[in-house]
Design a protein around this motif. Structure first.
Motif, PDB file in Angstrom:
ATOM      1  N   LEU A  24       0.812  -1.214   0.000  1.00 30.85           N
ATOM      2  CA  LEU A  24       0.000   0.000   0.000  1.00 30.85           C
ATOM      3  C   LEU A  24       0.845   1.264   0.000  1.00 30.85           C
ATOM      4  O   LEU A  24       0.511   2.252  -0.661  1.00 30.85           O
ATOM      5  CB  LEU A  24      -0.936  -0.015   1.211  1.00 30.85           C
ATOM      6  CG  LEU A  24      -1.968   1.100   1.332  1.00 30.85           C
ATOM      7  CD1 LEU A  24      -2.936   1.067   0.160  1.00 30.85           C
ATOM      8  CD2 LEU A  24      -2.732   0.976   2.647  1.00 30.85           C
ATOM      9  N   PHE A  25       1.963   1.237   0.752  1.00 37.70           N
ATOM     10  CA  PHE A  25       2.736   2.470   0.956  1.00 37.70           C
ATOM     11  C   PHE A  25       4.064   2.500   0.205  1.00 37.70           C
ATOM     12  O   PHE A  25       4.785   3.492   0.290  1.00 37.70           O
ATOM     13  CB  PHE A  25       3.001   2.669   2.448  1.00 37.70           C
ATOM     14  CG  PHE A  25       1.771   3.042   3.221  1.00 37.70           C
ATOM     15  CD1 PHE A  25       1.281   4.329   3.191  1.00 37.70           C
ATOM     16  CD2 PHE A  25       1.093   2.088   3.965  1.00 37.70           C
ATOM     17  CE1 PHE A  25       0.136   4.670   3.889  1.00 37.70           C
ATOM     18  CE2 PHE A  25      -0.055   2.415   4.676  1.00 37.70           C
ATOM     19  CZ  PHE A  25      -0.533   3.708   4.634  1.00 37.70           C
ATOM     20  N   ARG A  26       4.371   1.472  -0.558  1.00 37.49           N
ATOM     21  CA  ARG A  26       5.669   1.397  -1.236  1.00 37.49           C
ATOM     22  C   ARG A  26       5.965   2.646  -2.073  1.00 37.49           C
ATOM     23  O   ARG A  26       7.076   3.155  -2.085  1.00 37.49           O
ATOM     24  CB  ARG A  26       5.700   0.157  -2.132  1.00 37.49           C
ATOM     25  CG  ARG A  26       7.065  -0.132  -2.718  1.00 37.49           C
ATOM     26  CD  ARG A  26       7.056  -1.263  -3.743  1.00 37.49           C
ATOM     27  NE  ARG A  26       5.930  -2.158  -3.629  1.00 37.49           N
ATOM     28  CZ  ARG A  26       5.933  -3.300  -2.937  1.00 37.49           C
ATOM     29  NH1 ARG A  26       7.018  -3.631  -2.271  1.00 37.49           N
ATOM     30  NH2 ARG A  26       4.868  -4.074  -2.912  1.00 37.49           N
ATOM     31  N   ASP A  27       4.966   3.158  -2.790  1.00 41.09           N
ATOM     32  CA  ASP A  27       5.171   4.316  -3.672  1.00 41.09           C
ATOM     33  C   ASP A  27       4.496   5.577  -3.142  1.00 41.09           C
ATOM     34  O   ASP A  27       4.189   6.494  -3.909  1.00 41.09           O
ATOM     35  CB  ASP A  27       4.618   3.988  -5.061  1.00 41.09           C
ATOM     36  CG  ASP A  27       5.326   2.814  -5.706  1.00 41.09           C
ATOM     37  OD1 ASP A  27       6.552   2.706  -5.563  1.00 41.09           O
ATOM     38  OD2 ASP A  27       4.643   1.984  -6.354  1.00 41.09           O
ATOM     39  N   SER A  28       4.282   5.638  -1.819  1.00 37.83           N
ATOM     40  CA  SER A  28       3.512   6.750  -1.258  1.00 37.83           C
ATOM     41  C   SER A  28       4.181   8.103  -1.473  1.00 37.83           C
ATOM     42  O   SER A  28       3.496   9.118  -1.660  1.00 37.83           O
ATOM     43  CB  SER A  28       3.266   6.517   0.235  1.00 37.83           C
ATOM     44  OG  SER A  28       4.499   6.386   0.937  1.00 37.83           O
ATOM     45  N   LEU A  29       5.503   8.158  -1.480  1.00 34.27           N
ATOM     46  CA  LEU A  29       6.178   9.447  -1.659  1.00 34.27           C
ATOM     47  C   LEU A  29       6.033   9.977  -3.083  1.00 34.27           C
ATOM     48  O   LEU A  29       6.095  11.189  -3.303  1.00 34.27           O
ATOM     49  CB  LEU A  29       7.659   9.320  -1.320  1.00 34.27           C
ATOM     50  CG  LEU A  29       8.023   9.203   0.158  1.00 34.27           C
ATOM     51  CD1 LEU A  29       9.528   9.101   0.302  1.00 34.27           C
ATOM     52  CD2 LEU A  29       7.487  10.387   0.958  1.00 34.27           C
ATOM     53  N   ARG A  30       5.837   9.093  -4.036  1.00 29.02           N
ATOM     54  CA  ARG A  30       5.742   9.504  -5.441  1.00 29.02           C
ATOM     55  C   ARG A  30       4.618  10.509  -5.648  1.00 29.02           C
ATOM     56  O   ARG A  30       4.753  11.461  -6.437  1.00 29.02           O
ATOM     57  CB  ARG A  30       5.514   8.272  -6.309  1.00 29.02           C
ATOM     58  CG  ARG A  30       5.403   8.549  -7.804  1.00 29.02           C
ATOM     59  CD  ARG A  30       4.987   7.290  -8.536  1.00 29.02           C
ATOM     60  NE  ARG A  30       3.694   6.802  -8.046  1.00 29.02           N
ATOM     61  CZ  ARG A  30       3.219   5.583  -8.285  1.00 29.02           C
ATOM     62  NH1 ARG A  30       3.940   4.718  -8.982  1.00 29.02           N
ATOM     63  NH2 ARG A  30       2.044   5.221  -7.823  1.00 29.02           N
ATOM     64  N   PRO A  33       4.255  15.405  -2.938  1.00 27.73           N
ATOM     65  CA  PRO A  33       5.365  16.358  -3.019  1.00 27.73           C
ATOM     66  C   PRO A  33       5.649  17.065  -1.700  1.00 27.73           C
ATOM     67  O   PRO A  33       6.803  17.419  -1.422  1.00 27.73           O
ATOM     68  CB  PRO A  33       4.907  17.347  -4.101  1.00 27.73           C
ATOM     69  CG  PRO A  33       3.425  17.185  -4.177  1.00 27.73           C
ATOM     70  CD  PRO A  33       3.160  15.752  -3.861  1.00 27.73           C
ATOM     71  N   LEU A  34       4.623  17.279  -0.877  1.00 25.58           N
ATOM     72  CA  LEU A  34       4.862  17.949   0.403  1.00 25.58           C
ATOM     73  C   LEU A  34       5.686  17.071   1.334  1.00 25.58           C
ATOM     74  O   LEU A  34       6.578  17.556   2.045  1.00 25.58           O
ATOM     75  CB  LEU A  34       3.529  18.322   1.061  1.00 25.58           C
ATOM     76  CG  LEU A  34       2.712  19.392   0.334  1.00 25.58           C
ATOM     77  CD1 LEU A  34       1.400  19.650   1.074  1.00 25.58           C
ATOM     78  CD2 LEU A  34       3.499  20.691   0.210  1.00 25.58           C
ATOM     79  N   ASP A  35       5.392  15.774   1.344  1.00 24.81           N
ATOM     80  CA  ASP A  35       6.196  14.864   2.159  1.00 24.81           C
ATOM     81  C   ASP A  35       7.635  14.833   1.669  1.00 24.81           C
ATOM     82  O   ASP A  35       8.587  14.835   2.468  1.00 24.81           O
ATOM     83  CB  ASP A  35       5.604  13.459   2.122  1.00 24.81           C
ATOM     84  CG  ASP A  35       4.389  13.311   3.008  1.00 24.81           C
ATOM     85  OD1 ASP A  35       4.025  14.285   3.695  1.00 24.81           O
ATOM     86  OD2 ASP A  35       3.780  12.225   3.019  1.00 24.81           O
TER      87      ASP A  35
END
Length: 215
Positions: A24-30, A33-35
């Motif tokens: 679920l979170f593997r590509d969450s940063l993609r 942009p704020l993170d």
């Protein structure tokens, strides 16, 4: 007993959900942009301190630890869930990942230039949170930085609020209250980022990142 029960409950729940969580979170940063921006600022101030060693506490499957390493930091991860650590080691075999408790870190005093606690405090019963903050302070070198992320309470009169988390019981914090707790521990707030809930968010909570510095 309350602390032990809370830690055991969270560890067992994350062990059971580890594979689903990682997917679920593997590509969450993609898509955030704020993170990426706040993590980039954190990496920059840590590098500027001259000590690039950073602990990602509550690292889960290791995707944020890997991002910090790609940012030029000497990053390693710690998590209470053995299943999460196993996934992190498989995904990032060149990085260090340890099973451990944030309340009793196997890290020397003043060893780190940075500590990242990204939503890892949310399962800690409020009376026990000062123990974790004191441990964060202990392992940071003078001038080191802590970046702590959490969901915000919406009522200053009730600085901690329980919410229904998919994995384990969890808490939200009023940002000023948590910032005051950091000051009492010896960590002075340097910056704050607040993300308002978006219409597509499952939980309509503000997300807060506090950047604090050890004197």
């Amino acid at each position: 007993m309350v602390e032990h029960d809370a830690l055991s409950t969270a560890r067992e729940a994350y062990d059971a959900a580890a594979t689903t969580y990682a997917e679920l979170f593997r590509d969450s940063l993609r898509d955030s942009p704020l993170d990426r921006a706040i993590l980039g600022a954190f990496a920059e101030v840590v590098r500027a301190s001259g000590n690039g060693q950073v602990a990602d506490l509550g690292c889960g499957p290791g995707h944020i630890t890997a991002h910090l390493a790609e940012s030029g930091l000497e990053a390693f991860g710690v998590d209470a869930s053995p299943a999460m650590i196993e996934l992190a080691r498989r995904a990032c075999p060149d990085l260090r990942f340890d099973v451990g408790s944030m309340a009793a870190l196997d890290i020397a005093d003043g060893a780190l230039g940075g500590v990242l606690s990204r939503w890892s405090i949310i399962h800690t019963p409020p009376p026990r949170l000062p123990v974790l903050l004191a441990e964060f302070h202990r392992v940071l070198a003078p001038g080191g930085h802590l970046l702590i992320g959490f969901s915000a309470s919406d009522d200053a009169a009730h600085p901690t609020q329980v919410f229904d988390h998919a994995v384990a019981p969890a808490y939200r914090w009023w940002p000023d209250h948590l910032a005051a707790m950091l000051r009492e521990t010896g960590l002075a707030e340097a910056a704050r980022m607040v993300r308002e809930p978006q219409p597509t968010d499952r939980r309509q909570f503000r997300e807060v990142h506090l950047l604090a510095r050890k004197a």
